[in-house]
Design a protein around this motif. Structure first.
Motif, PDB file in Angstrom:
ATOM      1  N   ILE A   1      -3.946 -19.138 -20.134  1.00  0.00           N
ATOM      2  CA  ILE A   1      -3.624 -18.156 -19.089  1.00  0.00           C
ATOM      3  C   ILE A   1      -4.856 -17.880 -18.245  1.00  0.00           C
ATOM      4  O   ILE A   1      -4.811 -17.864 -17.011  1.00  0.00           O
ATOM      5  N   PHE A   2      -5.967 -17.685 -18.936  1.00  0.00           N
ATOM      6  CA  PHE A   2      -7.229 -17.409 -18.252  1.00  0.00           C
ATOM      7  C   PHE A   2      -7.603 -18.554 -17.316  1.00  0.00           C
ATOM      8  O   PHE A   2      -7.943 -18.343 -16.150  1.00  0.00           O
TER       9      PHE A   2
ATOM     10  N   MET B   1     -15.935  -8.886 -14.137  1.00  0.00           N
ATOM     11  CA  MET B   1     -16.079  -8.130 -12.902  1.00  0.00           C
ATOM     12  C   MET B   1     -15.351  -8.795 -11.738  1.00  0.00           C
ATOM     13  O   MET B   1     -15.508  -8.378 -10.604  1.00  0.00           O
TER      14      MET B   1
ATOM     15  N   ALA C   1      -2.394 -11.160 -18.227  1.00  0.00           N
ATOM     16  CA  ALA C   1      -2.366 -10.916 -19.676  1.00  0.00           C
ATOM     17  C   ALA C   1      -3.653 -11.311 -20.372  1.00  0.00           C
ATOM     18  O   ALA C   1      -3.991 -10.768 -21.419  1.00  0.00           O
ATOM     19  N   ALA C   2      -4.391 -12.275 -19.812  1.00  0.00           N
ATOM     20  CA  ALA C   2      -5.606 -12.738 -20.486  1.00  0.00           C
ATOM     21  C   ALA C   2      -6.796 -11.876 -20.078  1.00  0.00           C
ATOM     22  O   ALA C   2      -7.795 -12.364 -19.586  1.00  0.00           O
TER      23      ALA C   2
ATOM     24  N   ILE D   1      -6.997 -17.361 -13.635  1.00  0.00           N
ATOM     25  CA  ILE D   1      -8.238 -16.709 -13.210  1.00  0.00           C
ATOM     26  C   ILE D   1      -9.290 -17.747 -12.823  1.00  0.00           C
ATOM     27  O   ILE D   1      -9.773 -17.757 -11.697  1.00  0.00           O
TER      28      ILE D   1
ATOM     29  N   MET E   1     -10.372 -19.180  -9.043  1.00  0.00           N
ATOM     30  CA  MET E   1     -11.736 -18.905  -8.577  1.00  0.00           C
ATOM     31  C   MET E   1     -12.360 -20.150  -7.973  1.00  0.00           C
ATOM     32  O   MET E   1     -13.012 -20.089  -6.926  1.00  0.00           O
TER      33      MET E   1
ATOM     34  N   VAL F   1     -10.124  -8.948 -24.564  1.00  0.00           N
ATOM     35  CA  VAL F   1     -10.763  -9.882 -25.497  1.00  0.00           C
ATOM     36  C   VAL F   1     -12.084  -9.298 -25.973  1.00  0.00           C
ATOM     37  O   VAL F   1     -12.391  -9.286 -27.169  1.00  0.00           O
TER      38      VAL F   1
ATOM     39  N   PRO G   1     -10.151 -10.167 -19.722  1.00  0.00           N
ATOM     40  CA  PRO G   1     -11.463 -10.280 -20.358  1.00  0.00           C
ATOM     41  C   PRO G   1     -11.823  -8.994 -21.104  1.00  0.00           C
ATOM     42  O   PRO G   1     -12.407  -9.040 -22.182  1.00  0.00           O
TER      43      PRO G   1
ATOM     44  N   ASN H   1      -4.642 -11.624 -26.500  1.00  0.00           N
ATOM     45  CA  ASN H   1      -6.030 -11.171 -26.600  1.00  0.00           C
ATOM     46  C   ASN H   1      -6.488 -11.056 -28.048  1.00  0.00           C
ATOM     47  O   ASN H   1      -7.624 -11.386 -28.376  1.00  0.00           O
TER      48      ASN H   1
ATOM     49  N   THR I   1     -16.092 -13.239 -16.136  1.00  0.00           N
ATOM     50  CA  THR I   1     -15.078 -12.860 -15.142  1.00  0.00           C
ATOM     51  C   THR I   1     -14.658 -11.403 -15.295  1.00  0.00           C
ATOM     52  O   THR I   1     -13.714 -10.954 -14.649  1.00  0.00           O
TER      53      THR I   1
ATOM     54  N   ASN J   1      -4.752 -17.605 -24.813  1.00  0.00           N
ATOM     55  CA  ASN J   1      -5.531 -16.775 -23.905  1.00  0.00           C
ATOM     56  C   ASN J   1      -6.295 -17.649 -22.915  1.00  0.00           C
ATOM     57  O   ASN J   1      -6.343 -17.367 -21.713  1.00  0.00           O
TER      58      ASN J   1
ATOM     59  N   LEU K   1     -17.839 -17.477 -20.766  1.00  0.00           N
ATOM     60  CA  LEU K   1     -16.996 -17.763 -19.602  1.00  0.00           C
ATOM     61  C   LEU K   1     -16.014 -16.618 -19.358  1.00  0.00           C
ATOM     62  O   LEU K   1     -15.844 -16.143 -18.228  1.00  0.00           O
ATOM     63  N   ILE K   2     -15.385 -16.169 -20.433  1.00  0.00           N
ATOM     64  CA  ILE K   2     -14.424 -15.065 -20.304  1.00  0.00           C
ATOM     65  C   ILE K   2     -15.147 -13.809 -19.847  1.00  0.00           C
ATOM     66  O   ILE K   2     -14.697 -13.092 -18.943  1.00  0.00           O
TER      67      ILE K   2
END
Lengths: 358, 340
Positions: free
Chosen positions: B59-60, A200, A231-232, B64, B68, A237, A234, A173, A198, B56, A194-195
């Motif tokens: 992984i994201f 929510m 780990a990523a 994630i 989605m 970050v 949002p 992060n 997400t 990051n 984008l990050i």
């Protein structure tokens, strides 16, 4: 007037002394009543759990329950293999004697005098006897539970997951936050949005495909499968980026002129300056990971890999009646986070109040 | 001269655990230069930004973002297999099955009655839990914001349950609410009858809400407290000079200025309440019957017990839609609240 009433008066005066006012107003009294009742409601259930965890197994099924953990007093008279329970017995002539119970059939108990074990046992109606008990905060449930239940394995897994995930989260992060806050490059705002979008999206919404991905990567029943996907964050970050934006760019420029590599700028200039934000994120990450339940529940099916939360849940489902072990395990599970809270509570509460996240 | 040198020497070893950890981390991060300096030489320093964002983003993206998108695919396919290539495309069949209902107010008339049971249970939970949360968090924040002794202590006590894991929270209450538990002992000692707290549908629904409020209230209290403390003190002074009583001050100053914070609390608690799962799973496991079956547990059961991944994914798409609407509503209304 005696000394004690004088000091009591002083104490009351001291306690009720208010700025600018002489006495407590009705609003103040209501506030105190609310806070004290609230304290009972908020802390009472936890206290009850802790006290109950010291009770013996048969004390737990007693109704109504005793407030404190009472243990049965026993004696070991000569000629008996096992310790016998002690009772205060009201005899037919109205006298009370302290006797040890040898056996019980129906409503009649055979009892002996522990001082004189070889004498003929006396038949006593069980309603005529009261167990002799003493208050004891015994650790028996704790040692028993640790032997019965792979607590140390679960604890170890939880510690590995929590520490590894927090380290990875902070590293990944903060690197991303550094890239997003201190460079101008194509696609920067798109990536950030984008990050952020997400923020929510809860794990419950992507449960099935996320499990599939883990399955494909081969991380089912692997602690890495619990550690990496979350780990990523949002939130992390976002928090770190907002903080790094306040670090002046001139510092970076001058480090660059001094010939520092970008990586060096990151770990020797930015990271130390961002340490308050990193500490906040570290605390959150530890909390998230220690308490995480749904995701480990899905990823880990083999019991030797369970984290404490998953293990505790499996344990309470398996042995629904063994409350004496469940209680002890629950206390052991809440203990670490309680200690962390006791030490770091100021940072935790201000961290939440300023970031508005959990 | 001597003394400064002494100071430097005394400071340098740094034997406290924190400084040892810091030095170890610093040394470890320094190793990164061996990897990243050559990369920088090749790509130049501006493009290093991509290198920093990459881990990051990977992984994201994998865990994630990709899931989605994949969820849409699952929602429109059926089959027993979790592997995407073994699934058959069925269009909107899953969504239709979920939404097929003669009367939306009566789950029994629905094709997928468990889903609608979950929706109506979740609706009841969300409305009651959020209402109680806001009321109690506001009251507590106001109490903690007044000039009482031991504020720090009370604040910690009210916040403490927030830190406990949902499993621990559920077990604490399970122990309290069981047939021979403390609460029933209290009721019996007052001359009442033992209540089937976790064996009766209505009681279970009630306690699941109360436990949710108990476990989360401290979090929202803290946010509201921060909001209260950011209200300038001179406003209160001015209103007391104008002779306003406590209620008037609350209505005309505290409440309007606290509105943005209240709004944050409302939205956060709503979004979280819609996803209720953990503590309920341990406390009642959705029961008795389906009394406390909520949407997320429906998805969990459908996917991982019944292996109907398509239906579960379709249900989670609907859940995501609701969350999206809530978030959009937050942004829209939030702007309006900020403007006033």
């Amino acid at each position: 007037m005696s000394q004690s009433t004088l000091s009591a008066d002083n104490a009351v005066q001291f306690l009720t002394r208010r700025q600018g006012k002489k006495r407590l107003s009705t609003a103040d009294i209501l506030t105190y009543v609310y806070l004290i009742v609230g304290t009972l409601v908020m802390f009472g259930p936890v206290a009850w759990l802790v006290v109950s965890s010291f009770k013996p197994e048969r004390g737990l099924i007693e109704f109504p329950p005793t407030l404190l953990p009472y243990w049965q007093q026993t004696v070991q008279p000569e000629g008996y293999d096992k310790p016998l329970d002690l009772y205060d017995v009201t005899l037919e002539d109205g006298t009370t004697r302290r006797l040890a119970q040898v056996s019980r059939v129906g409503i009649m108990a055979r009892m002996i005098d522990p001082q004189n074990p070889s004498a003929e046992p006396i038949q006593v109606n069980i309603n005529q006897r009261q167990p002799v008990r003493y208050v004891n905060f015994s650790l028996e449930n704790y040692t028993g539970a640790i032997q019965q239940f792979p607590f140390l394995t679960y604890l170890g897994n939880s510690i590995i997951v929590t520490i590894a995930a927090t380290v990875v989260t902070l590293l990944v992060n903060s690197m991303a936050a550094f890239g997003l806050s201190k460079y101008r490059f194509r696609g920067r705002d798109a990536i950030f949005l984008l990050i952020l979008s997400t923020l929510m999206v809860p794990v419950s919404v992507v449960l099935i495909p996320a499990f599939l991905v883990i399955n494909e990567v081969g991380w089912v029943n692997n602690l890495i499968g619990v550690i990496i996907p979350g780990a990523a964050t949002p939130t992390g970050v976002f928090l770190l980026r907002q903080y790094m934006l306040t670090i002046p760019d001139e510092l970076i420029e001058s480090a660059r002129i001094d010939g520092a590599t970008e990586w060096r700028i990151y770990w020797q200039v930015i990271l130390p300056l961002a340490s308050p934000a990193l500490a906040t994120l570290a605390i959150f990450s530890v909390m998230w990971r220690w308490n995480d339940f749904l995701w480990p529940l899905i990823v880990l099916n083999r019991s030797e890999l369970f984290t404490l939360q998953v293990g505790l849940n499996a344990f309470q489902g398996d042995l629904n009646t063994q409350w004496h072990y469940i209680l002890a395990m629950t206390v052991l599970t809440l203990l670490p986070i309680t200690i962390v809270f006791a030490i770091l509570q100021r940072y935790i509460t201000t961290g939440i109040a300023t970031t508005g996240m959990k | 001269m001597d003394t400064t040198e002494g100071n430097i020497i005394a400071r340098k070893p740094g034997t406290s655990p924190i400084s040892l950890i810091t030095r170890a981390v610093s040394w470890f991060l320094g190793l990164g230069d061996y990897i990243f300096a050559p990369i920088q030489k090749r790509v130049g320093h501006v493009r290093m930004a991509y290198v920093f964002v990459l881990p990051n983003l990977l992984i994201f993206g994998i865990f994630i973002l990709f899931p989605m998108l994949l969820n849409f695919y699952y929602g429109f396919t059926s089959g027993e297999s979790i592997l995407p290539e073994n699934r058959t495309f069925v269009g909107t069949e899953n969504l239709e099955k979920l939404l097929q209902c003669d009367n939306y107010l009566d789950p029994n008339t629905c094709d997928e009655d468990l889903f609608w049971r979950g929706v109506s249970n979740t609706g009841l939970y969300v409305v009651s839990e959020v209402t109680l949360l806001v009321i109690f968090a506001l009251t507590t924040a106001l109490a903690l914001n007044s000039n009482v002794a031991g504020r720090a202590f009370f604040r910690s006590v009210f916040f403490y349950p927030v830190l406990l894991s949902p499993v621990v929270v559920a077990l604490i209450w399970k122990w309290l609410l069981q047939q021979d538990g403390l609460l029933n002992a209290f009721i019996v000692s007052m001359g009442g009858e033992r209540a089937p707290f976790l064996l009766d549908g209505g009681w279970s629904q009630f306690w699941v809400i109360i436990v949710g409020v108990w476990a989360q209230m401290g979090f929202y209290t803290l946010i509201l407290l921060a909001g209260l403390q950011s209200i300038p003190a001179d406003l209160y002074e001015a209103s007391s000079i104008d002779g306003a009583n406590a209620f008037r001050t609350f209505r005309s100053i505290t409440l309007p200025l606290l509105m943005p914070t209240m709004f944050v609390v409302l939205v956060l608690s709503l979004i979280r309440a819609v996803q209720v799962f953990d503590h309920v799973y341990v406390l009642t496991n959705g029961g008795p019957g389906t009394a406390t079956l909520f949407i997320v547990q429906y998805i969990y059961r459908t996917a991982f017990s019944n292996r109907n991944f398509g239906l579960a994914a379709a249900a989670s798409l609907l859940l995501a839609l609701v969350l999206l609407l809530l978030t959009v509503a937050q942004l829209r209304l939030g702007r309006r609240v900020d403007a006033t």
